[in-house]
Design an enzyme around this catalytic site. Structure first.
Site, PDB file in Angstrom:
ATOM      1  N   GLN A   1       0.831  -1.218   0.000  1.00 33.44           N
ATOM      2  CA  GLN A   1       0.000   0.000   0.000  1.00 33.44           C
ATOM      3  C   GLN A   1       0.864   1.266   0.000  1.00 33.44           C
ATOM      4  O   GLN A   1       0.681   2.151  -0.831  1.00 33.44           O
ATOM      5  CB  GLN A   1      -0.925   0.007   1.221  1.00 33.44           C
ATOM      6  CG  GLN A   1      -1.901   1.180   1.193  1.00 33.44           C
ATOM      7  CD  GLN A   1      -2.566   1.462   2.543  1.00 33.44           C
ATOM      8  OE1 GLN A   1      -2.153   0.940   3.579  1.00 33.44           O
ATOM      9  NE2 GLN A   1      -3.603   2.284   2.519  1.00 33.44           N
TER      10      GLN A   1
ATOM     11  N   TYR B   1       2.438  -8.551  15.396  1.00 35.01           N
ATOM     12  CA  TYR B   1       2.937  -7.441  14.563  1.00 35.01           C
ATOM     13  C   TYR B   1       3.467  -6.321  15.459  1.00 35.01           C
ATOM     14  O   TYR B   1       4.572  -5.800  15.248  1.00 35.01           O
ATOM     15  CB  TYR B   1       1.779  -6.956  13.689  1.00 35.01           C
ATOM     16  CG  TYR B   1       1.989  -5.652  12.949  1.00 35.01           C
ATOM     17  CD1 TYR B   1       2.976  -5.519  11.976  1.00 35.01           C
ATOM     18  CD2 TYR B   1       1.157  -4.557  13.206  1.00 35.01           C
ATOM     19  CE1 TYR B   1       3.135  -4.317  11.287  1.00 35.01           C
ATOM     20  CE2 TYR B   1       1.305  -3.368  12.524  1.00 35.01           C
ATOM     21  CZ  TYR B   1       2.298  -3.253  11.567  1.00 35.01           C
ATOM     22  OH  TYR B   1       2.446  -2.061  10.883  1.00 35.01           O
TER      23      TYR B   1
ATOM     24  N   LYS C   1       7.261  -4.854  15.937  1.00 40.02           N
ATOM     25  CA  LYS C   1       7.616  -3.438  15.725  1.00 40.02           C
ATOM     26  C   LYS C   1       8.314  -2.842  16.950  1.00 40.02           C
ATOM     27  O   LYS C   1       9.209  -2.009  16.808  1.00 40.02           O
ATOM     28  CB  LYS C   1       6.365  -2.621  15.357  1.00 40.02           C
ATOM     29  CG  LYS C   1       5.870  -2.871  13.925  1.00 40.02           C
ATOM     30  CD  LYS C   1       6.907  -2.470  12.883  1.00 40.02           C
ATOM     31  CE  LYS C   1       6.441  -2.660  11.460  1.00 40.02           C
ATOM     32  NZ  LYS C   1       7.520  -2.471  10.463  1.00 40.02           N
TER      33      LYS C   1
END
Ligand code: AKB
Length: 314
Positions: free
Chosen positions: A12, A139, A143
């Site tokens: 994206q 996720y 991070k």
């Protein structure tokens, strides 16, 4: 002269960032890469599996790469289907990029982080730069670890690595995949096709978001800022706007009065509830003059302008 490698250029953000960098530096200076090469790529596009460190090194050597943008990652919602695989992919690709950057003395590296680093114990409104990080997703865990690795490579090896905690990104040019904030793009595609939308979050779930133009501008402004002004070497909080699905639906109804959203919350509701509702990005404003330009009305108008046949805008 800079030669810029983008890893995850088919995603994206990668799709739009690639065009922005091509416009700034020239098509021959940007090496887009992803697992798959799209059918008619603009400029240089190479196939790259970033889990293979030697494959990254080969491209860096072949194109004399001086900057790397590493955007490939498994996101919050899809990551939950296979937590160990998500951790392995997100960490292995990151460490490969950092090691290649160190070995080849890459001058600047960009690695995004996310609002997903925050969890239950951070303040949810105006979440500060320095908050307790106890993410609810793999996720988010990857991070948080990534932010610490960026800091480590900067302090230990002097690598100039920069990072932003992206909120959900809203774009017309490209589709997101596997995120908890994806609804905010999908809803527009339904609206412009005259279809109702079923939202996987509750109507009052407020999340931090950013329009793609702002996200790209923030990325370029951070990367072009004087290194002496960069005081955060983990990752900067970044704010655009915040809204709920009900508020976004109302903004779309200005153009499509009969547009309707129904709500069927699924597992992503719990992820969203663990995240901030709004972000305090005063550090980004102070260090490199960040200021978002898009509010809900302006973003909605732009999305509909680009996705629709324009009849509703007349
Ligand atoms: C996601 O929803 O997982 C991403 C993000 C906020 O990092 N868009």
């Amino acid at each position: 002269m800079e030669n810029i490698l983008i890893i995850g250029a088919g995603g994206q953000i990668g799709t739009v960032l690639c065009q922005a960098l091509q416009e700034r530096y020239g098509e021959s200076r940007v090496i887009a890469s992803d697992l798959r090469v799209p059918p008619n790529p603009r400029g240089i596009f190479v196939s790259l599996d970033a889990t293979q460190v030697l494959a990254i090194a080969d491209i860096v050597r072949q194109y004399n790469v001086t900057q790397i943008y590493h955007l490939a990652a498994v996101l919050s919602a899809s990551g939950e289907a296979n937590p160990i695989r998500t951790w392995e992919l997100n960490m292995q690709t990151l460490l490969n990029v950092l090691e290649v950057a160190r070995t080849f003395r890459i001058s600047k590296v960009f690695v995004p982080s996310s609002i997903a680093v925050f969890g239950e114990d951070a303040p949810h409104v105006n979440t500060p730069q320095q908050a307790f990080l106890d993410p609810a997703t793999v996720y988010g865990i990857s991070k948080v670890a990534a932010e610490n690795w960026l800091h480590y490579y900067h302090t230990r090896y002097g690598l100039d690595i920069r990072s932003l905690r992206y909120p959900g990104v809203v774009s017309y040019q490209s589709l997101p995949g596997g995120g908890t904030t994806d609804y905010a793009v999908d809803i527009f595609h339904k609206a412009v096709h005259g279809q109702p939308f079923t939202c996987f979050l509750k109507e009052d779930t407020r999340l931090p978001m950013i329009y793609m133009d702002d996200a790209i501008r923030a990325t370029l402004e951070l990367m072009e800022a004087d290194a002496a002004r960069i005081t955060v070497r983990t990752s900067y909080n970044l704010a655009g706007l915040s809204f709920t699905p009900a508020e976004l639906t109302a903004a779309i109804q200005v153009y499509y009065p009969s547009f309707q959203t129904t709500y069927q919350p699924d597992f992503r509701q719990q992820i969203a509830e663990s995240w901030p509702q709004s972000i305090d990005d005063t550090r980004a404003a102070a260090d490199w003059d960040w200021k978002p330009a898009f509010d809900l009305a302006r973003m909605t108008g732009e999305m509909i302008h680009h996705l629709s046949d324009h009849s509703v805008l007349a």
